[in-house]
Design an enzyme around this catalytic site. Structure first.
Site, PDB file in Angstrom:
ATOM      1  N   ASN A  94      33.179 113.554  84.288  1.00 12.22           N
ATOM      2  CA  ASN A  94      33.985 112.655  85.108  1.00 12.22           C
ATOM      3  C   ASN A  94      34.827 113.415  86.126  1.00 12.22           C
ATOM      4  O   ASN A  94      34.779 114.642  86.204  1.00 12.22           O
ATOM      5  CB  ASN A  94      34.877 111.795  84.201  1.00 12.22           C
ATOM      6  CG  ASN A  94      35.020 110.380  84.718  1.00 12.22           C
ATOM      7  OD1 ASN A  94      35.311 110.160  85.893  1.00 12.22           O
ATOM      8  ND2 ASN A  94      34.822 109.401  83.834  1.00 12.22           N
TER       9      ASN A  94
ATOM     10  N   HIS B 240      42.294 136.168  79.062  1.00 13.46           N
ATOM     11  CA  HIS B 240      42.903 137.438  79.463  1.00 13.46           C
ATOM     12  C   HIS B 240      43.509 138.143  78.250  1.00 13.46           C
ATOM     13  O   HIS B 240      44.186 137.532  77.422  1.00 13.46           O
ATOM     14  CB  HIS B 240      43.987 137.203  80.513  1.00 13.46           C
ATOM     15  CG  HIS B 240      43.453 136.824  81.851  1.00 13.46           C
ATOM     16  ND1 HIS B 240      42.979 137.758  82.754  1.00 13.46           N
ATOM     17  CD2 HIS B 240      43.281 135.615  82.436  1.00 13.46           C
ATOM     18  CE1 HIS B 240      42.562 137.140  83.849  1.00 13.46           C
ATOM     19  NE2 HIS B 240      42.729 135.844  83.685  1.00 13.46           N
TER      20      HIS B 240
ATOM     21  N   LYS C 177      40.015 113.022  61.360  1.00 10.70           N
ATOM     22  CA  LYS C 177      39.200 112.416  60.307  1.00 10.70           C
ATOM     23  C   LYS C 177      37.726 112.703  60.605  1.00 10.70           C
ATOM     24  O   LYS C 177      37.354 113.040  61.729  1.00 10.70           O
ATOM     25  CB  LYS C 177      39.428 110.917  60.210  1.00 10.70           C
ATOM     26  CG  LYS C 177      38.960 110.127  61.429  1.00 10.70           C
ATOM     27  CD  LYS C 177      39.180 108.627  61.215  1.00 10.70           C
ATOM     28  CE  LYS C 177      38.682 107.814  62.422  1.00 10.70           C
ATOM     29  NZ  LYS C 177      38.843 106.364  62.202  1.00 10.70           N
TER      30      LYS C 177
END
Length: 228
Positions: free
Chosen positions: A126, A156, A226
């Site tokens: 998106n 880094h 969950k």
């Protein structure tokens, strides 16, 4: 008729348009797609390697085109920026959508060439997403990536207190997102993460460790919420 055309292009006999659109709305949709196809045809003429149709929006930039390949029905929406300079380049499967204002880059600094980015079939990314393929990003089939998601495949080093951080080099473990995952809006995936099949990442999460499949995860840092 439009449903049949899209179904054939996608190779998905179960595809169906579930909403109703007016004639005016269809005209606007098809007008825009028509110009995207025309731009895509011109881009293919100038060595953009894709199979089948390519839908190319306005102000799309693809650098190092010889290192970029795609399957059929690629959609590159407006203002997409792609730099494929890397060891493995950028490779897309079929029916991949990169929405507007996304950035895909594989090499950050010339002194350290990146690995690349691979995206499987029927995956959509998106708007306003950033994929940094310096350490390698692998995304599977049927993955949904929400807007403003960031994926970083290098990190880094900073442990040496006597040396400035930018001179300490980087660690590159790469990122792998397996099939049928959903990454919610604004999530950040950090280097070294593996998300197994059918993982759902809650919006706004920061994922700094790997998770098994069939999991709903979320938070900063992300934790298992969950099993699904």
């Amino acid at each position: 008729m439009i449903t049949k055309i899209i179904s054939k292009l996608k190779g998905d006999s179960s595809y169906n348009i579930r909403s109703r659109y007016s004639s005016r709305e269809w005209f606007v949709i098809l007008y825009e797609r028509g110009f995207q196809v025309l731009r895509g045809f011109i881009a293919k003429f100038f060595l953009l390697k894709t199979k089948g149709l390519c839908f190319k929006g306005q102000s799309v930039t693809v650098k190092h085109r010889s290192l970029f390949t795609s399957g059929k029905n690629l959609i590159l929406d407006n203002n997409v920026f792609i730099n494929a300079l890397s060891e493995k380049g950028i490779r897309f499967g079929d029916n991949v959508t990169i929405s507007r204002n996304c950035t895909l880059i594989c090499t950050g600094v010339i002194s350290h060439k990146g690995v690349g980015i691979t995206i499987g079939n029927d995956t959509g990314i998106n708007s306003y997403c950033y994929l940094g393929g310096q350490g390698g990003i692998e995304i599977g089939d049927n993955v949904i990536i929400g807007p403003q998601v960031k994926i970083f495949s290098e990190n880094h080093n900073f442990s040496d207190g006597a040396t400035i951080i930018k001179n300490q080099g980087v660690t590159r473990l790469g990122v792998r997102i397996e099939n049928d995952c959903w990454i919610g809006s604004g999530a950040t995936i950090l280097d070294g993460v593996v998300l197994k099949k059918r993982t759902v990442v809650a919006a706004g999460s920061v994922v700094n460790q790997s998770f098994e499949g069939n999991s709903l995860i979320g938070g900063i840092p992300a934790k298992l919420i969950k099993k699904i």
